[in-house]
Scaffold this active site. Structure first.
Site, PDB file in Angstrom:
ATOM      1  N   GLY A  13       0.821  -1.224   0.000  1.00  8.99           N
ATOM      2  CA  GLY A  13       0.000   0.000   0.000  1.00  8.99           C
ATOM      3  C   GLY A  13       0.845   1.259   0.000  1.00  8.99           C
ATOM      4  O   GLY A  13       0.560   2.226   0.724  1.00  8.99           O
ATOM      5  N   ALA A  14       1.888   1.276  -0.848  1.00  8.26           N
ATOM      6  CA  ALA A  14       2.892   2.358  -0.784  1.00  8.26           C
ATOM      7  C   ALA A  14       2.336   3.737  -1.112  1.00  8.26           C
ATOM      8  O   ALA A  14       2.908   4.755  -0.717  1.00  8.26           O
ATOM      9  CB  ALA A  14       4.054   2.034  -1.717  1.00  8.26           C
ATOM     10  N   GLY A  16      -0.217   4.980   0.145  1.00  8.36           N
ATOM     11  CA  GLY A  16      -1.025   5.455   1.267  1.00  8.36           C
ATOM     12  C   GLY A  16      -0.372   6.578   2.064  1.00  8.36           C
ATOM     13  O   GLY A  16       0.831   6.841   1.963  1.00  8.36           O
ATOM     14  N   ALA A  19       1.907   5.031   4.711  1.00  8.63           N
ATOM     15  CA  ALA A  19       3.033   4.382   4.031  1.00  8.63           C
ATOM     16  C   ALA A  19       4.030   5.405   3.471  1.00  8.63           C
ATOM     17  O   ALA A  19       5.232   5.148   3.446  1.00  8.63           O
ATOM     18  CB  ALA A  19       2.512   3.486   2.916  1.00  8.63           C
ATOM     19  N   ALA A  87      -1.417  -1.773   3.728  1.00 10.83           N
ATOM     20  CA  ALA A  87      -2.559  -1.622   2.808  1.00 10.83           C
ATOM     21  C   ALA A  87      -3.850  -2.139   3.429  1.00 10.83           C
ATOM     22  O   ALA A  87      -3.909  -3.263   3.915  1.00 10.83           O
ATOM     23  CB  ALA A  87      -2.275  -2.369   1.500  1.00 10.83           C
ATOM     24  N   SER A 130      -5.112  -0.863  14.182  1.00  9.99           N
ATOM     25  CA  SER A 130      -5.702   0.419  14.585  1.00  9.99           C
ATOM     26  C   SER A 130      -6.185   0.304  16.023  1.00  9.99           C
ATOM     27  O   SER A 130      -6.441  -0.816  16.507  1.00  9.99           O
ATOM     28  CB  SER A 130      -6.897   0.737  13.676  1.00  9.99           C
ATOM     29  OG  SER A 130      -7.607   1.852  14.169  1.00  9.99           O
ATOM     30  N   TYR A 135     -11.159  -0.971  20.566  1.00  7.19           N
ATOM     31  CA  TYR A 135     -12.486  -0.576  21.074  1.00  7.19           C
ATOM     32  C   TYR A 135     -13.396  -0.285  19.881  1.00  7.19           C
ATOM     33  O   TYR A 135     -12.919   0.030  18.786  1.00  7.19           O
ATOM     34  CB  TYR A 135     -12.384   0.678  21.961  1.00  7.19           C
ATOM     35  CG  TYR A 135     -12.258   1.962  21.182  1.00  7.19           C
ATOM     36  CD1 TYR A 135     -11.050   2.325  20.590  1.00  7.19           C
ATOM     37  CD2 TYR A 135     -13.369   2.810  21.012  1.00  7.19           C
ATOM     38  CE1 TYR A 135     -10.943   3.493  19.859  1.00  7.19           C
ATOM     39  CE2 TYR A 135     -13.259   3.984  20.281  1.00  7.19           C
ATOM     40  CZ  TYR A 135     -12.053   4.321  19.701  1.00  7.19           C
ATOM     41  OH  TYR A 135     -11.942   5.466  18.970  1.00  7.19           O
ATOM     42  N   LYS A 169     -11.036  -3.813  10.757  1.00  6.55           N
ATOM     43  CA  LYS A 169      -9.698  -3.814  11.347  1.00  6.55           C
ATOM     44  C   LYS A 169      -9.599  -4.878  12.452  1.00  6.55           C
ATOM     45  O   LYS A 169      -8.549  -5.488  12.649  1.00  6.55           O
ATOM     46  CB  LYS A 169      -9.363  -2.434  11.924  1.00  6.55           C
ATOM     47  CG  LYS A 169      -9.254  -1.332  10.881  1.00  6.55           C
ATOM     48  CD  LYS A 169      -8.240  -1.605   9.797  1.00  6.55           C
ATOM     49  CE  LYS A 169      -6.799  -1.459  10.233  1.00  6.55           C
ATOM     50  NZ  LYS A 169      -5.856  -1.718   9.105  1.00  6.55           N
ATOM     51  N   VAL A 196      -4.935   9.227  12.695  1.00  2.00           N
ATOM     52  CA  VAL A 196      -3.653   9.742  12.224  1.00  2.00           C
ATOM     53  C   VAL A 196      -3.890  11.094  11.546  1.00  2.00           C
ATOM     54  O   VAL A 196      -4.761  11.210  10.673  1.00  2.00           O
ATOM     55  CB  VAL A 196      -3.002   8.759  11.226  1.00  2.00           C
ATOM     56  CG1 VAL A 196      -1.641   9.279  10.784  1.00  2.00           C
ATOM     57  CG2 VAL A 196      -2.856   7.369  11.858  1.00  2.00           C
TER      58      VAL A 196
HETATM   59  P1  NAP Z   1      -4.842   5.472   2.648  1.00  2.00           P
HETATM   60  O1  NAP Z   1      -3.955   6.623   2.381  1.00  2.00           O
HETATM   61  O2  NAP Z   1      -6.193   5.474   2.027  1.00  2.00           O
HETATM   62  O3  NAP Z   1      -4.057   4.146   2.292  1.00  2.00           O
HETATM   63  C1  NAP Z   1      -4.710   2.921   2.110  1.00  2.00           C
HETATM   64  C2  NAP Z   1      -3.825   2.074   1.231  1.00  2.00           C
HETATM   65  O4  NAP Z   1      -4.435   0.783   1.067  1.00  2.00           O
HETATM   66  C3  NAP Z   1      -3.628   2.657  -0.158  1.00  2.00           C
HETATM   67  O5  NAP Z   1      -2.263   2.548  -0.489  1.00  2.00           O
HETATM   68  C4  NAP Z   1      -4.470   1.753  -1.040  1.00  2.00           C
HETATM   69  O6  NAP Z   1      -3.920   1.570  -2.329  1.00  2.00           O
HETATM   70  C5  NAP Z   1      -4.365   0.442  -0.279  1.00  2.00           C
HETATM   71  N1  NAP Z   1      -5.457  -0.460  -0.671  1.00  2.00           N
HETATM   72  C6  NAP Z   1      -6.776  -0.317  -0.455  1.00  2.00           C
HETATM   73  N2  NAP Z   1      -7.452  -1.344  -1.000  1.00  2.00           N
HETATM   74  C7  NAP Z   1      -6.512  -2.148  -1.595  1.00  2.00           C
HETATM   75  C8  NAP Z   1      -6.570  -3.367  -2.337  1.00  2.00           C
HETATM   76  N3  NAP Z   1      -7.720  -3.990  -2.608  1.00  2.00           N
HETATM   77  N4  NAP Z   1      -5.405  -3.897  -2.784  1.00  2.00           N
HETATM   78  C9  NAP Z   1      -4.217  -3.278  -2.543  1.00  2.00           C
HETATM   79  N5  NAP Z   1      -4.098  -2.126  -1.847  1.00  2.00           N
HETATM   80  C10 NAP Z   1      -5.243  -1.575  -1.386  1.00  2.00           C
HETATM   81  O7  NAP Z   1      -5.087   5.313   4.218  1.00  2.00           O
HETATM   82  P2  NAP Z   1      -4.093   5.390   5.465  1.00  2.00           P
HETATM   83  O8  NAP Z   1      -4.747   6.301   6.423  1.00  2.00           O
HETATM   84  O9  NAP Z   1      -2.703   5.625   5.056  1.00  2.00           O
HETATM   85  O10 NAP Z   1      -4.229   3.916   6.023  1.00  2.00           O
HETATM   86  C11 NAP Z   1      -3.140   3.009   5.976  1.00  2.00           C
HETATM   87  C12 NAP Z   1      -3.326   1.971   7.040  1.00  2.00           C
HETATM   88  O11 NAP Z   1      -3.360   2.628   8.317  1.00  2.00           O
HETATM   89  C13 NAP Z   1      -4.617   1.186   6.926  1.00  2.00           C
HETATM   90  O12 NAP Z   1      -4.332  -0.150   7.304  1.00  2.00           O
HETATM   91  C14 NAP Z   1      -5.521   1.857   7.959  1.00  2.00           C
HETATM   92  O13 NAP Z   1      -6.533   0.987   8.426  1.00  2.00           O
HETATM   93  C15 NAP Z   1      -4.493   2.165   9.044  1.00  2.00           C
HETATM   94  N6  NAP Z   1      -4.881   3.200   9.999  1.00  2.00           N
HETATM   95  C16 NAP Z   1      -5.141   4.469   9.550  1.00  2.00           C
HETATM   96  C17 NAP Z   1      -5.506   5.442  10.484  1.00  2.00           C
HETATM   97  C18 NAP Z   1      -5.801   6.855  10.065  1.00  2.00           C
HETATM   98  O14 NAP Z   1      -6.342   7.627  10.872  1.00  2.00           O
HETATM   99  N7  NAP Z   1      -5.462   7.259   8.849  1.00  2.00           N
HETATM  100  C19 NAP Z   1      -5.593   5.119  11.853  1.00  2.00           C
HETATM  101  C20 NAP Z   1      -5.294   3.819  12.247  1.00  2.00           C
HETATM  102  C21 NAP Z   1      -4.937   2.878  11.321  1.00  2.00           C
HETATM  103  P3  NAP Z   1      -4.460   2.363  -3.616  1.00  2.00           P
HETATM  104  O15 NAP Z   1      -3.615   3.586  -3.689  1.00  2.00           O
HETATM  105  O16 NAP Z   1      -4.225   1.417  -4.720  1.00  2.00           O
HETATM  106  O17 NAP Z   1      -5.895   2.696  -3.388  1.00  2.00           O
END
Ligand code: NAP
Length: 351
Positions: A13-14, A16, A19, A87, A130, A135, A169, A196
């Site tokens: 998920g680079a 993201g 990421a 990802a 997460s 919770y 999650k 985040v």
């Molecule tokens: P994000 O920018 O939307 O990143 C999500 C990533 O997942 C993107 O790179 C996306 O790739 C990839 N993805 C989604 N569906 C996919 C699929 N079917 N196959 C391959 N890749 C897929 O969100 P983020 O906030 O950075 O989240 C990253 C991680 O952190 C996630 O696991 C999320 O649950 C966790 N997290 C986030 C937060 C927060 O507040 N942001 C808090 C706690 C945990 P594409 O570019 O191809 O769509």
């Protein structure tokens, strides 16, 4: 902390938000990064990563992989010791939560971890989980030992119908532990961040973090904001937590990663000093009873309002400080850096 540059490191998920900063840390340290993306042809979404690699000592290779395609992580994982599995879709506006959230989260985790099982070089897998795997609703926190979330607690109240992202999650992390516990060659370390926030490493962020912060400054909350309890953490601190989870020999288990206990109202108020003359920020609390009444009209459920608004968000973050060596940036710095960047990008225009 020494980042191992002798073997390539896989980051799923680079593209993201989270990421992007992990990649920066790895590339700046001179690592070779195997970066999986769904669409390597979308060059505008990859440009910032290429620029990072060009500017630093590290090396970047892109691979196409999809969470829903079994086997698609085998080639990028070959030869890696460390796998960082970030990802997973983070969005709340979904029509079919099973298909849009749970399937990619759970099937993707299974595919990535089963590939780790089959890849002899892998010794460590870091899962971006997460706090919502800990919770479900903020009201649940009162039942945690001492009224504070700890790594021992699991979310037992989310479902496909109620808080489906949190449910996705939770089941994905449970699946990860069941695969990891069935073997002893590689170690799983979970990072459990709260919401985040902070600047994106690249343009066009899709993470729901941006939708949430946008709603603070685009007039949606002009009349006020809910006292919705939440934890927040800087994206750069979350990236550091991942690197520590990946490369500190003793990192283990689940790790709550959260810098501050706040509410969405307080987050908006924090912005008033610097942006009050430029954005229609919230400056008062919307009464819970009013929110409850209007919830269905604004796309929320009354159950969500009843179980989340007006409760304190509390978590014990001592493990992340002690074992991952984290210190957290001040919330004001984080949210100001993010909003400044969003203003420059014109992100607060109402759709
Ligand atoms: P994000 O920018 O939307 O990143 C999500 C990533 O997942 C993107 O790179 C996306 O790739 C990839 N993805 C989604 N569906 C996919 C699929 N079917 N196959 C391959 N890749 C897929 O969100 P983020 O906030 O950075 O989240 C990253 C991680 O952190 C996630 O696991 C999320 O649950 C966790 N997290 C986030 C937060 C927060 O507040 N942001 C808090 C706690 C945990 P594409 O570019 O191809 O769509």
């Amino acid at each position: 902390m020494d980042i191992d540059t002798t073997h390539p490191v896989l980051v799923t998920g680079a593209t993201g938000y989270v990421a992007g900063w992990i990649l920066k840390g790895l590339l700046d340290a001179g690592a070779t990064v195997h970066a999986t993306v769904r669409d390597p042809g979308a060059t505008s979404r990859l440009r910032h990563l290429v620029d990072m690699a060009d500017a630093g000592p590290g090396t970047l290779r892109f691979f196409r992989a999809d969470l829903l395609e079994e086997g698609s992580y085998a080639e990028p994982m070959a030869g890696c010791r460390v796998v960082l599995h970030t990802a997973s879709p983070f969005k709340n506006d979904v029509k079919d939560p099973q298909k849009e959230l749970v399937d990619p989260a759970v099937l993707g985790t299974r595919t990535v971890l089963e590939t780790a099982d089959a890849t002899a070089s892998v010794t460590r897998v870091v899962l971006t989980s997460s706090v919502v795997a800990i919770y479900g609703d903020v009201a649940d926190i009162a039942q945690a030992p001492g009224g504070r979330l700890t790594e021992e607690v699991w979310n037992t109240t989310s479902s496909l119908d109620h808080q489906p992202y949190s449910y996705s999650k939770t089941v994905a992390e449970r699946e990860a532990w069941s695969i990891a516990d069935a073997q002893d060659r590689w170690r799983l370390v979970a990072v459990n961040p709260s919401l985040v926030i902070g600047p994106a490493a690249g343009p066009q962020p899709t993470s729901d973090s941006f939708a949430i912060v946008k709603s603070l400054g685009d007039g949606t909350m002009r009349m006020g904001a809910p006292r919705l309890g939440m934890g927040v953490v800087d994206v750069r601190d979350v990236a550091q937590a991942h690197l520590a989870a990946a490369f500190l020999p003793d990192a283990s288990g689940r790790n709550i990663v959260s810098g501050h206990e706040t509410t969405i109202l307080e987050l908006g108020q924090t912005l008033r000093e610097r942006f009050g003359d430029r954005l229609p920020l919230p400056n008062r609390a919307i009464p819970k009873g009013l929110l409850w009444l209007v919830a269905p009209a604004v796309g929320q459920t009354r159950r969500f309002v009843s179980r989340n608004v007006g409760f304190p968000w509390r978590a014990d973050t001592s493990k992340s400080r002690r074992e991952l060596g984290l210190t957290y940036r001040p919330m004001k710095v984080t949210i100001e850096d993010m909003v400044e960047q969003m203003l420059e990008a014109g992100a607060f225009a109402k759709a």
